[in-house]
Structure formats: structure tokens, C-alpha cells
Write a protein that holds these residues in place. Structure first.
Motif, mmCIF file in Angstrom:
data_model
loop_
_atom_site.group_PDB
_atom_site.id
_atom_site.type_symbol
_atom_site.label_atom_id
_atom_site.label_comp_id
_atom_site.label_asym_id
_atom_site.label_seq_id
_atom_site.Cartn_x
_atom_site.Cartn_y
_atom_site.Cartn_z
ATOM 1 N N HIS A 1 -32.453 108.550 -75.778
ATOM 2 C CA HIS A 1 -32.262 108.906 -77.183
ATOM 3 C C HIS A 1 -33.250 110.016 -77.543
ATOM 4 C CE1 HIS A 1 -32.146 108.553 -81.535
ATOM 5 N NE2 HIS A 1 -31.075 107.770 -81.436
ATOM 6 N N GLN B 1 -28.764 100.029 -80.585
ATOM 7 C CA GLN B 1 -28.952 100.902 -79.425
ATOM 8 C C GLN B 1 -30.320 101.576 -79.454
ATOM 9 O OE1 GLN B 1 -26.091 104.067 -79.045
ATOM 10 N NE2 GLN B 1 -27.165 105.020 -77.329
ATOM 11 N N LEU B 2 -30.735 102.079 -80.631
ATOM 12 C CA LEU B 2 -32.034 102.735 -80.736
ATOM 13 C C LEU B 2 -33.157 101.762 -80.405
ATOM 14 C CD1 LEU B 2 -33.918 105.055 -81.479
ATOM 15 C CD2 LEU B 2 -33.709 104.365 -83.877
ATOM 16 N N GLU C 1 -33.454 101.085 -76.727
ATOM 17 C CA GLU C 1 -34.067 102.187 -75.988
ATOM 18 C C GLU C 1 -35.570 102.271 -76.265
ATOM 19 O OE1 GLU C 1 -32.249 105.872 -75.334
ATOM 20 O OE2 GLU C 1 -30.248 105.226 -75.952
#
Length: 574
Positions: free
Chosen positions: A29, A479-480, A483
Motif C-alpha cells: 500500500h 486491507q490497510l 498491511e
């Protein structure tokens, strides 16, 4: 207690700087790439940082004194010479002692463990302890997490016919102690590139080199030589609890060790997690620092470190449970003592009035303060006031002090200017301990203030909050956060990423749990919840728009996982 407003330090580059990936990071990211870049992690270093491997550990013989130490210990193993391991009473020292004693126990070398009583003996080697060790037979003593400054004590050991191998990580003075070998990355002439190892890290490197030597020389049958990976839970415990930087070698050791702590394979760890309410839970660096470590430290602070060592090394489930219960009781006692001392110190500061506002440092002393707890309270005051703080427990004509510093100051160097006032003294950049005569306390107060003023600027006394990146709350999603978790473990040297969001619409707020601030925010795509622990005082100051600094985390509520913003600071748009 007066809290200074924090200055937010935003990254110099703009939000688009991370959109151009460095080689090998295309799948990351953009925010994760930006954080890596902001922390000085190059494209070559990024893969190793994100996927730490034991194969990347540096050659242990690069540590000055390691070769000689290993050869002497090999001789002790071959000849079955009894040896003593002399540790410190904090988590770092106890885990260091535990891993060495466990290794030697596995290869049938007679071992005597000695942990000094903090209240009676103080820190480091002492002559009375050496007499006790000599009377029980060992003529080889390995120190862990201490010994670097024990010049006089090393001479006394020599007079008793005791050989010393010193393993430590504290700063070395001008005069080295007499010993067979000293293994310390922070001693003069040591070219080992990673100076951030904790005491337990140095001890673990000693075992890596010794194990390899024993295998090469067939001094011990292959099947009896322990697998050092089983000790990494204790290495992680000691490294994190000692606030060693979680980068370089420490990041590798801690990443692997936290997995073992989570698996609860060690009986003492399983019992400790149970009393801490963590049974079956994943162990993070944060839970070591705030839940497991303090319970072990409490025993040492109150003069009962031998029980903590027994917890870490026992192979009896009942004994592990008994030791964990004892440590839990001691920790509660420590917390009560800490609250009382903090209240007393706060009253002292109120009595000083405006005199406090112009100080660059603080030295407080009182009869009756518990010498094992002054360091915790000094740390709390230093964090709240953003000043270097020394607190001294007085007993008669002698006081025992503990000091804590701020990021912008090398505390050890500042206190070294007053070395002639101390009866004994040791420490590192952020923490130090000493003993001092009552008659010298006022002179220390004056000297320390002058030393600090000569080393830092007025702006250094304003607490700073480093922001990793500005962020649009709309992009905060599962998702962030998944990561971002690749950057863990978080702690000293690798803090949890902090983000800033500006002019966020506040939907609602209230104070919960006594003094915690709960916010409901309009993210632009829905509602986000935020929690600010011990920030209830800000509730009445809020407006309909706020600037927030926070760490986004997954929290569990009612068996469901949800994203919560854990607040680090709140400011109003004006």
C-alpha cells in the motif's frame, strides 16, 4: 499534573510521495511504502524488515571478546567446572539468566544462579555476593546485563580466585574491569554494527557462538545440544521489556520470540498469561511491555526477583502457577506504592508552584519512597512533564536514585557531569541509576539542571508527536490495517504508525469508563469510532470539527472485529 501541549511533527514530503514505489515494493500500500521511507528503510532493506529471518543475524564473533569468552566456557563444559550466572533483577537480567542457565542445565554443567536483592544489595556485582558464590564452589562467574562498570568488584573477584566473563549492553566507562572477556557491543573498540542489543540479546549471541563451538569440537554429543530457537520467547520478553529498539537484530529476535510467547509452550509463560488475563491470546510487543513485563519486574522491584526467575525456568506446572500468583500479588502491591508516590511527588510540584515552569530538569527526593519503584514514577513524571526526572529514595544519610530522560537528551552523559557526587552510577541514554549521599542531593539538583541546559534547547522541552502521514479517513479499511500489521512488532525504535486527519466532522462524544473519551466521527463514507484513553478532560473543549492524531487498530466487541481509531492527541481547528 500540568500537561504540555504536543507539537505535531508532520512529514516533510507530501501525500503523493509514496505513489512511486521503490523496487520490490509494488504490492505494498502506498502508505506502507511511505512509512518505510520515512523511517529510513531503503529498498534494499525493506524485504528483510518486512520478513525478518534468523538467517540474517550478524556473526556473533563480531562482538569484541566473544572468541575468548567462548573458549573459556568450552573449557568449563569439557571439564564440568561449576559456574555461576550473575544477573540483574529486571526482566532483561532475569531472562538473560534464564536462557544461560537453561542451556547449561541441558548439557549437564553445574550452574548457580545469583540475582542480587534490589533493596539490600542494589544493582550490579557486589563483594558480599561474590563471597557467597565463592563459598558455594564456582570459580567462574558469567555476568548478564551488568558488570561493565564493576571495576572494584572485578578486582575483588580476582582476589578470591574467581574468573569473570562479563556480558552486558550498558555504556562502558574509561576503565575496563579485570575479566577473562567482556562481551558488550557498547564497549570501546567493539565494531559490532548493531549497538541496540538488550542484555538478553548479548547473552543469546553468546549461546549462538558457544553452541557452534561445542558442535565443531564435539565437546557435547549432538543430540544433547539444545535448540536455541526454544529460548527466543525469553529473548523477546527481555528485549521488549528493556525498551530496546525494535529494529535491526532485535526486530529479528523479537518477531520470532513473540510467536513462541503466543504459543505458551513454556509453563511459566502460560501461567503468567493466565494471571494477566491473556490465556490463548496473541502476544504483541505492547502486551509484553504493559502486561507481562510489569508483573515480572514487580518481583525485582520489591526484592523478590528469585521467584520471577523460578517462574521463567520451572518445569513444574503447579510451581509455575504458584509463582505467577505471587507475581500478580506483588504487582498489585507495586501499583499501590506507585500511586502513593506519584501523589506525593505531585504535591511537591504543586508546592513548588511557578518555580517548576522554568526548569529544564527535575530532581525530587524524599524519605520513605520505595527505592524499587522510584524509576517507574520518574518515568511517568518525565513523560507527563517532558523533562528529565530523577527521583531519590532517602534512607538516613544515603539515597538511591533512578532517572529517566527525554528523546532529545543523552541522560547518561548529562548525569556523568556529576559523577563525583555519586557513590555508584550506571545507565544509558534514557535511564540511569545511582546512589548518593544526602548532603550531595542539592548539588546534584544544581549540576543536573546546568548539564541539561547546556545540551538541549527550549523547544526540546515541548513534547512532540511524530506523524507518519496525513490520511483521508475514507481509505481506512481492513486491507490497510492488515498491511500495516506487517510493520510490527511496534515499540522503541519502530513505533506504531500515527496518522493525522484534519477537520473531521464530530457526530457525537462522551466520557466512558471514568476518564476515557469516546468519539463518533463522519469519515465521509460512514461512521468511525475513536477512543482516547485518559482523555476525558478534553470532552468539554470539543467543537463540531476536530483534528485527530491516531493509530487505527482492530478491536473486538461482542466477538466481532471492528476498526477503532486509538487517539494519540486531539486539537481544535483554531
Amino acid at each position: 499534573m500540568l500537561r504540555k501541549p504536543r507539537r505535531w511533527i508532520l512529514p516533510e514530503t507530501d501525500n503523493q510521495s509514496a505513489t512511486t514505489p521503490f523496487p520490490g515494493s509494488e504490492e505494498l500500500h502506498p502508505l506502507v511504502r511511505r512509512i518505510l521511507e520515512g523511517r529510513g528503510i531503503s529498498s534494499e532493506q525493506a524485504p528483510g524488515f518486512l520478513n525478518p529471518s534468523l538467517s540474517d543475524l550478524i556473526e556473533p564473533l563480531g562482538l569484541k571478546g566473544m572468541q575468548v569468552a567462548v573458549e573459556r566456557l568450552e573449557q568449563a563444559v569439557v571439564e564440568r567446572q561449576p559456574l555461576a550466572i550473575y544477573g540483574d533483577y529486571d526482566v532483561d537480567g532475569l531472562t538473560s539468566t534464564a536462557i544461560l542457565s537453561e542451556f547449561f542445565r541441558e548439557i549437564d554443567v553445574p550452574v548457580l544462579n545469583y540475582i542480587p536483592n534490589r533493596l539490600r544489595e542494589g544493582y550490579g556485582l557486589n563483594s558480599q555476593a561474590l563471597d557467597t558464590i565463592a563459598a558455594q564452589g564456582p570459580r567462574l562467574v558469567v555476568t548478564v546485563d551488568c558488570g561493565t562498570a564493576a571495576v572494584a568488584e572485578a578486582e575483588y573477584a580476582h582476589s578470591l580466585g574467581i574468573e569473570l566473563i562479563i556480558t552486558d549492553h550498558h555504556k562502558a566507562g574509561d576503565t575496563p574491569p579485570r575479566c577473562v572477556a567482556m562481551v558488550n557491543p557498547n564497549q570501546p573498540g567493539c565494531t559490532f554494527p548493531d549497538k541496540g542489543l538488550a542484555g538478553v540479546g548479548v547473552a543469546f549471541y553468546l549461546l549462538i557462538a558457544l553452541r557452534r563451538r561445542l558442535r565443531e569440537t564435539n565437546a557435547v554429543p549432538e543430540e544433547r545440544i539444545p535448540d536455541l530457537k526454544s529460548l527466543l520467547d525469553l529473548v523477546a520478553l527481555g528485549t521488549v521489556a528493556d525498551i530496546a529498539p525494535l529494529k535491526g537484530q532485535n526486530r529479528i529476535l523479537v518477531s520470532k520470540g513473540l510467536k513462541l510467547l503466543s504459543e505458551e509452550s513454556r509453563l511459566g509463560i502460560r501461567a503468567l498469561k493466565k494471571v494477566a488475563g491473556m490465556t490463548g491470546q496473541r502476544v504483541s510487543a505492547g502486551s509484553v511491555g504493559f502486561r507481562l513485563g510489569p508483573r515480572i519486574n514487580a518481583a525485582g522491584r520489591l526484592g523478590m526477583a528469585e521467584f520471577a526467575l523460578k517462574l521463567l525456568t520451572t518445569r513444574n506446572a503447579l510451581e509455575a502457577s504458584e509463582m505467577a500468583d505471587l507475581l500478580e500479588r506483588e504487582n498489585r502491591t507495586r501499583q499501590q506504592i506507585e500511586r502513593e508516590m506519584y501523589d506525593q511527588a505531585s504535591r511537591m510540584l504543586r508546592d513548588m508552584g511557578d518555580d517548576v515552569s522554568g526548569l529544564y530538569s527535575l530532581v525530587l527526593a524524599s524519605d520513605g519512597w520505595h527505592q524499587g519503584v522510584v524509576g517507574i514514577v520518574a518515568s511517568k513524571l518525565s513523560e507527563e512533564l517532558h523533562l528529565p526526572v530523577a527521583m531519590i529514595s532517602l534512607k538516613g544519610a544515603i539515597g538511591r536514585g533512578s532517572a529517566r530522560g527525554i528523546q532529545q537528551l543523552d541522560l547518561y552523559d548529562a548525569l556523568s557531569d556529576s559523577r563525583e557526587l555519586f557513590e555508584d552510577f550506571g545507565g544509558h541514554k534514557y535511564a540511569a541509576g545511582f546512589s548518593i549521599k544526602l548532603d550531595n542531593v542539592q548539588q546534584l539538583r544544581e549540576n543536573f539542571e546546568q548539564s541539561v541546559r547546556s545540551r538541549i534547547q527550549p523547544d526540546d522541552l515541548m513534547p512532540q508527536l511524530k506523524i507518519d502521514s496525513e490520511i483521508d479517513p475514507q481509505i481506512i479499511n481492513d486491507q490497510l490495517l492488515n498491511e500495516l500489521s506487517a510493520l510490527a512488532p511496534f515499540g522503541a525504535g519502530n513505533p506504531e504508525p500515527v496518522f493525522a486527519a484534519f477537520n473531521i466532522k464530530l457526530i457525537n462524544s462522551k466520557v466512558v469508563g471514568g476518564d476515557h473519551l469516546k468519539l463518533w466521527l463522519d469519515s465521509g463514507k460512514g461512521t468511525l469510532e475513536a477512543i482516547g484513553f485518559n482523555m476525558g478532560r478534553l470532552h468539554d473543549q470539543l467543537s463540531d470539527r476536530v483534528h485527530l492524531a491516531f493509530c487505527p487498530r482492530f478491536d473486538m466487541f461482542g466477538g466481532r472485529r471492528k476498526i477503532t481509531l486509538h487517539l494519540r492527541d486531539v486539537k481544535l481547528p483554531d
